[in-house]
Write a protein that holds these residues in place. Structure first.
Motif, short mmCIF file in Angstrom:
data_model
loop_
_atom_site.label_atom_id
_atom_site.label_comp_id
_atom_site.label_asym_id
_atom_site.label_seq_id
_atom_site.Cartn_x
_atom_site.Cartn_y
_atom_site.Cartn_z
N PRO A 1 -70.64 -39.87 -43.68
CA PRO A 1 -72.07 -39.69 -43.43
C PRO A 1 -72.52 -40.55 -42.26
N ARG A 2 -73.39 -40.01 -41.43
CA ARG A 2 -73.84 -40.74 -40.25
C ARG A 2 -75.36 -40.86 -40.22
N THR A 3 -75.82 -41.97 -39.73
CA THR A 3 -77.25 -42.15 -39.44
C THR A 3 -77.35 -42.70 -38.02
N ARG A 4 -78.48 -42.47 -37.41
CA ARG A 4 -78.69 -42.98 -36.05
C ARG A 4 -78.49 -44.49 -36.02
N GLY A 5 -77.75 -44.95 -35.03
CA GLY A 5 -77.58 -46.39 -34.84
C GLY A 5 -76.68 -47.06 -35.85
N ASP A 6 -75.84 -46.27 -36.55
CA ASP A 6 -74.96 -46.90 -37.56
C ASP A 6 -73.76 -47.61 -36.93
N GLY A 7 -73.58 -47.46 -35.62
CA GLY A 7 -72.55 -48.23 -34.93
C GLY A 7 -71.16 -47.64 -35.02
N ILE A 8 -71.01 -46.47 -35.64
CA ILE A 8 -69.69 -45.84 -35.75
C ILE A 8 -69.40 -45.06 -34.47
N GLY A 9 -68.17 -45.15 -33.98
CA GLY A 9 -67.83 -44.36 -32.79
C GLY A 9 -66.37 -44.46 -32.45
N LEU A 10 -65.84 -43.41 -31.86
CA LEU A 10 -64.49 -43.46 -31.31
C LEU A 10 -64.61 -44.01 -29.90
N ARG A 11 -63.90 -45.10 -29.63
CA ARG A 11 -63.96 -45.66 -28.28
C ARG A 11 -63.07 -44.85 -27.36
N GLY A 12 -63.47 -44.70 -26.13
CA GLY A 12 -62.65 -43.97 -25.18
C GLY A 12 -63.31 -43.99 -23.82
N HIS A 13 -62.60 -43.43 -22.85
CA HIS A 13 -63.13 -43.41 -21.49
C HIS A 13 -62.97 -42.01 -20.93
N PRO A 14 -63.82 -41.06 -21.36
CA PRO A 14 -63.70 -39.69 -20.85
C PRO A 14 -63.92 -39.65 -19.35
N ARG A 15 -63.08 -38.87 -18.69
CA ARG A 15 -63.19 -38.71 -17.24
C ARG A 15 -63.18 -37.22 -16.92
N ASN A 16 -63.86 -36.82 -15.87
CA ASN A 16 -63.79 -35.43 -15.45
C ASN A 16 -62.36 -35.11 -15.02
N ALA A 17 -61.87 -33.95 -15.46
CA ALA A 17 -60.49 -33.56 -15.12
C ALA A 17 -60.51 -32.49 -14.04
N ARG A 18 -59.39 -32.42 -13.30
CA ARG A 18 -59.25 -31.33 -12.32
C ARG A 18 -58.81 -30.07 -13.05
N ARG A 19 -59.36 -28.91 -12.61
CA ARG A 19 -59.02 -27.65 -13.26
C ARG A 19 -57.51 -27.41 -13.26
N GLU A 20 -56.83 -27.74 -12.18
CA GLU A 20 -55.39 -27.47 -12.13
C GLU A 20 -54.64 -28.28 -13.19
N ASP A 21 -55.12 -29.50 -13.44
CA ASP A 21 -54.48 -30.31 -14.48
C ASP A 21 -54.75 -29.73 -15.87
N LEU A 22 -56.01 -29.29 -16.08
CA LEU A 22 -56.34 -28.66 -17.36
C LEU A 22 -55.49 -27.42 -17.58
N ASP A 23 -55.38 -26.60 -16.54
CA ASP A 23 -54.62 -25.35 -16.68
C ASP A 23 -53.14 -25.63 -16.94
N TYR A 24 -52.59 -26.66 -16.26
CA TYR A 24 -51.17 -26.99 -16.45
C TYR A 24 -50.89 -27.38 -17.91
N LEU A 25 -51.72 -28.28 -18.44
CA LEU A 25 -51.51 -28.73 -19.82
C LEU A 25 -51.82 -27.62 -20.81
N ALA A 26 -52.82 -26.80 -20.49
CA ALA A 26 -53.15 -25.67 -21.38
C ALA A 26 -51.95 -24.74 -21.52
N ALA A 27 -51.26 -24.48 -20.40
CA ALA A 27 -50.08 -23.60 -20.44
C ALA A 27 -48.99 -24.22 -21.31
N SER A 28 -48.80 -25.54 -21.16
CA SER A 28 -47.78 -26.22 -21.94
C SER A 28 -48.10 -26.15 -23.43
N ILE A 29 -49.37 -26.37 -23.77
CA ILE A 29 -49.78 -26.35 -25.18
C ILE A 29 -49.66 -24.93 -25.75
#
Ligand code: AMP
Length: 148
Positions: free
Chosen positions: A115-143
């Motif tokens: 269960p979540r409430t605003r400001g409960d401090g729960i979160g997955l830490r990470g550093h999302p970055r914009n990806a290049r389409r060619e990289d997305l397509d390459y990994l998508a094909a592999s998967i």
């Protein structure tokens, strides 16, 4: 039976097997022939639940797909129940750790319903970055090649 590489490194015994068998205590919120759900003993937020199959599966690779569907179905029902309950709940996260690297500590597959409430401090830490389409397509094909 095929075991995952992660599961092979750990003792197959889990406390969840004892809970299913009634040898260890749990605060149950749901039971049927296939799954049980109970309160997490170290909740991230009050009302944190775990949904587990009665038949042990140490990893997603071992879990029959229909049982994965069942875990999600029960999780959906429990999310609705949390929202209707006295638990403070403005939202719900599902979380499932598959493997040591993913944070799995108990090697009996389990779906966290948090269960979540605003400001409960729960979160997955990470550093999302914009990806290049060619990289997305390459990994998508592999998967795609590995989808059974
Ligand atoms: P994970 O890191 O995804 O493997 O999560 C395991 C979860 O099981 C943790 O959130 C623990 O707090 C919870 N847990 C461990 N032992 C028990 C227990 N005896 N009863 C209820 N929850 C437990």
């Amino acid at each position: 039976m095929q075991f995952s590489p992660y599961a092979a490194e750990v003792d197959p015994y889990t406390i969840f097997a004892d809970i299913v068998a009634g040898r260890a205590p749990a605060s149950f919120v749901y039971e049927d022939d296939d799954v049980v759900a109970f309160m997490d003993i170290r909740p991230w937020t009050p009302g944190h639940l775990l949904v587990i199959p009665r038949t042990p599966a140490r990893s997603l690779a071992e879990l029959p797909p229909e049982m994965g569907g069942k875990l999600f179905q029960v999780g959906q029902r429990l999310a609705a129940a949390l929202r209707d309950s006295e638990v403070a709940c403005d939202g719900v996260n599902f979380f499932l750790a598959d493997g040591v690297a993913a944070g799995q500590e108990v090697f009996h597959v389990h779906l966290h319903v948090i269960p979540r409430t605003r400001g409960d401090g729960i979160g997955l830490r990470g550093h999302p970055r914009n990806a290049r389409r060619e990289d997305l397509d390459y990994l998508a094909a592999s998967i795609r090649r590995g989808v059974s």
